[in-house]
Write a protein that holds these residues in place. Structure first.
Motif, mmCIF file in Angstrom:
data_model
loop_
_atom_site.group_PDB
_atom_site.id
_atom_site.type_symbol
_atom_site.label_atom_id
_atom_site.label_comp_id
_atom_site.label_asym_id
_atom_site.label_seq_id
_atom_site.Cartn_x
_atom_site.Cartn_y
_atom_site.Cartn_z
ATOM 1 N N GLN A 134 0.830 -1.205 0.000
ATOM 2 C CA GLN A 134 0.000 0.000 0.000
ATOM 3 C C GLN A 134 0.866 1.257 0.000
ATOM 4 O O GLN A 134 0.571 2.215 -0.705
ATOM 5 N N GLY A 150 2.043 2.212 -3.292
ATOM 6 C CA GLY A 150 0.998 2.611 -4.220
ATOM 7 C C GLY A 150 0.295 1.467 -4.913
ATOM 8 O O GLY A 150 -0.374 1.664 -5.923
ATOM 9 N N VAL A 151 0.440 0.271 -4.377
ATOM 10 C CA VAL A 151 -0.191 -0.907 -4.971
ATOM 11 C C VAL A 151 -1.337 -1.343 -4.065
ATOM 12 O O VAL A 151 -1.184 -1.414 -2.849
ATOM 13 N N ASN A 152 -2.472 -1.612 -4.661
ATOM 14 C CA ASN A 152 -3.628 -2.077 -3.910
ATOM 15 C C ASN A 152 -3.812 -3.572 -4.198
ATOM 16 O O ASN A 152 -4.509 -3.935 -5.146
ATOM 17 N N LEU A 196 6.426 -4.217 -9.532
ATOM 18 C CA LEU A 196 5.138 -3.633 -9.177
ATOM 19 C C LEU A 196 4.695 -2.497 -10.074
ATOM 20 O O LEU A 196 3.535 -2.100 -10.049
ATOM 21 N N TYR A 255 1.366 -2.287 -11.820
ATOM 22 C CA TYR A 255 0.179 -2.384 -10.971
ATOM 23 C C TYR A 255 0.038 -1.185 -10.027
ATOM 24 O O TYR A 255 -0.763 -1.223 -9.108
ATOM 25 N N SER A 256 0.816 -0.140 -10.257
ATOM 26 C CA SER A 256 0.794 1.023 -9.366
ATOM 27 C C SER A 256 0.675 2.308 -10.173
ATOM 28 O O SER A 256 1.423 2.519 -11.130
ATOM 29 N N THR A 275 1.340 5.227 -8.786
ATOM 30 C CA THR A 275 2.368 6.140 -8.296
ATOM 31 C C THR A 275 3.779 5.749 -8.713
ATOM 32 O O THR A 275 4.681 6.577 -8.657
#
Length: 103
Positions: free
Chosen positions: A32, A35-37, A95, A98-99, A101
């Motif tokens: 998180q 910036g990954v959910n 990542l 998938y982010s 940010t």
């Protein structure tokens, strides 16, 4: 094991956890903060299938059975593997897709 593989491939970042596990919490917070959910499957909340999925995950040979992280449908591993990737600078490139940010 088929259900674990199917769930792991349905989203970019998937974590299999238990709600009472402090290492699981730490891994979720790390993602998180990056910036990954992630999609989180808490195995102890799904009593019947959760136990079966935990057994299947244990057969994958991870250093610890929980948490287990998949990125892009590929097994990354447990907390040790995730933190090693992060400390070496290799986690963020995995990542990026998938982010919002990290782009």
């Amino acid at each position: 094991m088929e259900k674990v593989t199917r769930l792991a491939s349905q989203n970019g970042v998937v974590i299999f956890t238990k709600s009472s596990c402090c290492l699981c919490y730490a891994v979720k917070i790390l993602f998180q903060e990056l910036g990954v959910n992630p999609t989180v499957h808490e195995l102890d909340k799904d009593t019947v299938e959760g136990r079966e999925m935990e057994k299947a995950i244990a057969r994958l040979g991870c250093s610890a059975p929980i948490p287990v992280v998949y990125i892009g449908g590929k097994l990354v591993g447990s907390t040790n593997e995730v933190m090693s990737l992060h400390l070496s600078g290799s986690l963020i490139p995995l990542l990026k897709p998938y982010s919002a940010t990290l782009s």
